[in-house]
Design a protein around this motif. Structure first.
Motif, PDB file in Angstrom:
ATOM      1  N   GLN A 191      13.915 -23.039 -11.325  1.00 50.32           N
ATOM      2  CA  GLN A 191      14.498 -22.311 -10.199  1.00 50.32           C
ATOM      3  C   GLN A 191      13.505 -22.191  -9.049  1.00 50.32           C
ATOM      4  N   ALA A 192      12.231 -21.950  -9.395  1.00 48.31           N
ATOM      5  CA  ALA A 192      11.203 -21.808  -8.356  1.00 48.31           C
ATOM      6  C   ALA A 192      10.994 -23.119  -7.627  1.00 48.31           C
ATOM      7  N   ARG A 193      10.979 -24.252  -8.372  1.00 49.95           N
ATOM      8  CA  ARG A 193      10.793 -25.546  -7.710  1.00 49.95           C
ATOM      9  C   ARG A 193      11.954 -25.837  -6.753  1.00 49.95           C
ATOM     10  N   PHE A 194      13.145 -25.491  -7.185  1.00 56.71           N
ATOM     11  CA  PHE A 194      14.315 -25.706  -6.334  1.00 56.71           C
ATOM     12  C   PHE A 194      14.225 -24.862  -5.055  1.00 56.71           C
ATOM     13  N   ASP A 195      13.845 -23.599  -5.189  1.00 57.39           N
ATOM     14  CA  ASP A 195      13.753 -22.715  -4.027  1.00 57.39           C
ATOM     15  C   ASP A 195      12.679 -23.183  -3.054  1.00 57.39           C
ATOM     16  N   VAL A 196      11.536 -23.658  -3.613  1.00 57.60           N
ATOM     17  CA  VAL A 196      10.449 -24.132  -2.744  1.00 57.60           C
ATOM     18  C   VAL A 196      10.890 -25.357  -1.949  1.00 57.60           C
ATOM     19  N   GLN A 197      11.548 -26.289  -2.596  1.00 54.00           N
ATOM     20  CA  GLN A 197      11.983 -27.497  -1.900  1.00 54.00           C
ATOM     21  C   GLN A 197      13.046 -27.183  -0.855  1.00 54.00           C
ATOM     22  N   ARG A 198      13.916 -26.228  -1.172  1.00 49.25           N
ATOM     23  CA  ARG A 198      14.938 -25.848  -0.196  1.00 49.25           C
ATOM     24  C   ARG A 198      14.306 -25.184   1.034  1.00 49.25           C
ATOM     25  N   ALA A 199      13.298 -24.333   0.810  1.00 46.25           N
ATOM     26  CA  ALA A 199      12.606 -23.696   1.927  1.00 46.25           C
ATOM     27  C   ALA A 199      11.825 -24.715   2.743  1.00 46.25           C
ATOM     28  N   THR A 200      11.212 -25.685   2.038  1.00 46.28           N
ATOM     29  CA  THR A 200      10.476 -26.728   2.758  1.00 46.28           C
ATOM     30  C   THR A 200      11.411 -27.545   3.638  1.00 46.28           C
ATOM     31  N   LEU A 201      12.607 -27.836   3.089  1.00 44.25           N
ATOM     32  CA  LEU A 201      13.576 -28.593   3.880  1.00 44.25           C
ATOM     33  C   LEU A 201      14.008 -27.805   5.117  1.00 44.25           C
ATOM     34  N   ALA A 202      14.217 -26.512   4.991  1.00 46.05           N
ATOM     35  CA  ALA A 202      14.600 -25.682   6.137  1.00 46.05           C
ATOM     36  C   ALA A 202      13.478 -25.639   7.178  1.00 46.05           C
ATOM     37  N   LEU A 255      17.203 -27.982 -12.396  1.00 47.27           N
ATOM     38  CA  LEU A 255      17.645 -26.603 -12.582  1.00 47.27           C
ATOM     39  C   LEU A 255      18.963 -26.568 -13.345  1.00 47.27           C
ATOM     40  N   LYS A 256      19.886 -27.490 -13.009  1.00 44.49           N
ATOM     41  CA  LYS A 256      21.165 -27.520 -13.706  1.00 44.49           C
ATOM     42  C   LYS A 256      20.983 -27.836 -15.186  1.00 44.49           C
ATOM     43  N   ARG A 257      20.071 -28.763 -15.518  1.00 45.90           N
ATOM     44  CA  ARG A 257      19.835 -29.086 -16.922  1.00 45.90           C
ATOM     45  C   ARG A 257      19.312 -27.868 -17.674  1.00 45.90           C
ATOM     46  N   GLN A 258      18.373 -27.171 -17.030  1.00 42.55           N
ATOM     47  CA  GLN A 258      17.814 -25.993 -17.686  1.00 42.55           C
ATOM     48  C   GLN A 258      18.883 -24.927 -17.889  1.00 42.55           C
ATOM     49  N   GLN A 259      19.789 -24.782 -16.920  1.00 42.21           N
ATOM     50  CA  GLN A 259      20.854 -23.812 -17.077  1.00 42.21           C
ATOM     51  C   GLN A 259      21.830 -24.184 -18.195  1.00 42.21           C
ATOM     52  N   THR A 266      11.534 -34.634   1.319  1.00 45.40           N
ATOM     53  CA  THR A 266      11.785 -33.293   0.817  1.00 45.40           C
ATOM     54  C   THR A 266      13.218 -33.165   0.335  1.00 45.40           C
ATOM     55  N   ALA A 267      14.158 -33.807   1.048  1.00 49.22           N
ATOM     56  CA  ALA A 267      15.553 -33.767   0.593  1.00 49.22           C
ATOM     57  C   ALA A 267      15.697 -34.413  -0.781  1.00 49.22           C
ATOM     58  N   ALA A 268      14.958 -35.527  -1.016  1.00 54.80           N
ATOM     59  CA  ALA A 268      15.009 -36.175  -2.322  1.00 54.80           C
ATOM     60  C   ALA A 268      14.413 -35.273  -3.401  1.00 54.80           C
ATOM     61  N   GLN A 269      13.301 -34.630  -3.062  1.00 51.57           N
ATOM     62  CA  GLN A 269      12.674 -33.721  -4.026  1.00 51.57           C
ATOM     63  C   GLN A 269      13.581 -32.516  -4.304  1.00 51.57           C
ATOM     64  N   LEU A 270      14.307 -32.054  -3.265  1.00 52.18           N
ATOM     65  CA  LEU A 270      15.225 -30.950  -3.464  1.00 52.18           C
ATOM     66  C   LEU A 270      16.359 -31.358  -4.393  1.00 52.18           C
ATOM     67  N   LYS A 271      16.847 -32.588  -4.234  1.00 56.82           N
ATOM     68  CA  LYS A 271      17.910 -33.073  -5.119  1.00 56.82           C
ATOM     69  C   LYS A 271      17.437 -33.146  -6.569  1.00 56.82           C
ATOM     70  N   GLN A 272      16.202 -33.637  -6.724  1.00 59.33           N
ATOM     71  CA  GLN A 272      15.643 -33.717  -8.074  1.00 59.33           C
ATOM     72  C   GLN A 272      15.466 -32.319  -8.666  1.00 59.33           C
ATOM     73  N   ALA A 273      14.984 -31.364  -7.852  1.00 59.73           N
ATOM     74  CA  ALA A 273      14.800 -29.994  -8.349  1.00 59.73           C
ATOM     75  C   ALA A 273      16.137 -29.362  -8.698  1.00 59.73           C
ATOM     76  N   GLU A 274      17.176 -29.689  -7.922  1.00 62.15           N
ATOM     77  CA  GLU A 274      18.491 -29.140  -8.204  1.00 62.15           C
ATOM     78  C   GLU A 274      19.033 -29.659  -9.539  1.00 62.15           C
ATOM     79  N   LEU A 275      18.841 -30.971  -9.823  1.00 62.29           N
ATOM     80  CA  LEU A 275      19.292 -31.544 -11.086  1.00 62.29           C
ATOM     81  C   LEU A 275      18.537 -30.939 -12.260  1.00 62.29           C
TER      82      LEU A 275
END
Length: 398
Positions: free
Chosen positions: A151-162, A130-134, A119-128
């Motif tokens: 943004q939604a994928r990033f938030d989901v992965q962050r919540a899953t990690l928590a 999101l930055k590209r889209q921004q 999940t941490a790896a998926q969160l890192k990928q979602a974060e990257l």
């Protein structure tokens, strides 16, 4: 011949008449009319006034060693009567189930840790992403919808990690619980003492779901507690700090001494009385049941001669005196307003004299004399009669 016999008969009748006259005179004219008294001599003796009670002996420190986990009692490491030290191994519950529970908890934590890495790896990928889209949105190189999806994928992965972090903390708690349960399979002594009872034998299964089953009982027998049952009539006369003693049935001549430590505020059957009064109990307690309060004191027992549950005949001292003048309590008359008692003294020639006597300790059998009498004098405790009255009850033949 007839004339010779007649004087002899008359002589015999005369002798009989004289004997009858002597008996009548003795009975009705010569009997002693002076009253006969029962007396006791004023003498010196040791005297004590004590509240008497019956009690039982208990160990000052006693603990029930139980099992906190269920399972079969695999082995007992001690025997009845053994002396043990604190933290000594006493018994063992079969540890297989607890060991497997610990292994399962460790495996669950490892699984969650692996999921967290993914999940941490998926969160890192979602974060990257999101930055590209921004970065692309100001140049209109992407749509706002793609940005929102990133943004939604990033938030989901962050919540899953928590969530996985919380599950890992719970898994670690389960590991600690499983470790503690495994430790509970090894039962150790909570204090120094002697094994006074073994309740559960090897091979028995214990179930600790609702109530901790007792494996054995430990007691520290160097000091014993006496629990004396004092009646409600006497409990108001005693207080902590008073001297107390007791004897046991096996050696009634030896006294064991101590100081009263406490008096329990509620009677020994208080819980039964409350259950009966509330209407929720069996109602076995009756209003006319005798009420007793427990008085407690300790005595040393270095030789372990005293044992648990022995019967003790207890005396709690209210007062004591040595080598004082004493008389029977029956010799006292009614108490005067000034606190003195009239006592009849039998002097010479059976003369009776009434004196005022000041008293000290009175245990209802003997009384201490403070003034009014001298050693060796005789006091009257009652009167005797030479001719007791016949029994007025009818005989069985009537």
């Amino acid at each position: 011949m007839k004339e010779i016999r007649r004087p002899r008969i008359m002589a015999a009748l005369g002798v009989i008449a004289l004997i009858l006259l002597a008996v009548v005179y003795h009975l009705f004219f010569s009997s002693d009319k002076n009253p006969q008294y029962l007396t006791a001599q004023v003498a010196r003796a040791d005297l004590e006034d004590a509240v008497l009670a019956s009690g039982t002996l208990q160990a000052f420190k006693q603990v029930d060693v139980g099992a906190q986990v269920s399972g079969q009692l695999k082995s007992l490491k001690v025997n009845l009567g053994d002396n043990v030290k604190r933290d000594q191994w006493l018994a063992e519950i079969d540890p297989v189930i607890s060991e497997n529970t610990l292994r399962q908890a460790v495996a669950n934590e490892a699984n969650l840790a692996a999921q967290r890495l993914a999940t941490a790896a998926q969160l890192k990928q979602a974060e990257l992403g999101l930055k590209r889209q921004q970065q692309m949105l100001p140049d209109d190189a992407t749509s706002r919808q793609d940005l929102e999806a990133a943004q939604a994928r990033f938030d989901v992965q962050r919540a899953t990690l928590a969530s996985l972090d919380a599950q890992i903390r719970a898994a670690r708690i389960q590991i600690e619980t499983a470790q503690a349960s495994l430790g509970y399979t090894r039962i150790s002594a909570p204090m120094d003492g002697e094994v006074v009872a073994i309740v559960t034998q090897e091979g028995q299964t214990v179930i600790a779901q609702q109530l901790a089953p007792v494996i054995l009982k430990l007691a520290h027998l160097d000091t014993m507690t006496v629990k004396a049952q004092v009646s409600e009539a006497d409990v108001i006369r005693i207080h902590p700090g008073q001297s107390a003693y007791f004897t046991i049935l096996g050696d009634a001549d030896k006294r064991y001494h101590g100081k009263l430590r406490a008096i329990e505020p509620a009677p020994q059957n208080f819980l039964d009385m409350q259950a009966g009064a509330g209407g929720t109990g069996s109602g076995s307690s009756k209003p006319n049941t005798a009420v007793f309060y427990n008085a407690l004191f300790e005595v040393p027992n270095p030789e372990h001669r005293l044992r648990i549950s022995m019967t003790a005949q207890v005396g709690i001292l209210l007062g004591a005196a040595q080598n004082v003048l004493v008389i029977p309590a029956a010799a006292l008359g009614p108490k005067d307003k000034d606190g003195a008692f009239p006592v009849r003294v039998l002097g010479k020639d059976n003369r009776v004299e009434t004196r005022k006597v000041s008293t000290g300790i009175n245990n209802n059998v003997k009384v201490e004399v403070l003034s009014g009498l001298k050693e060796g004098e005789n006091v009257i405790v009652g009167e005797a009669t030479d001719h007791p009255e016949p029994d007025a009850a009818p005989s069985a033949r009537d």
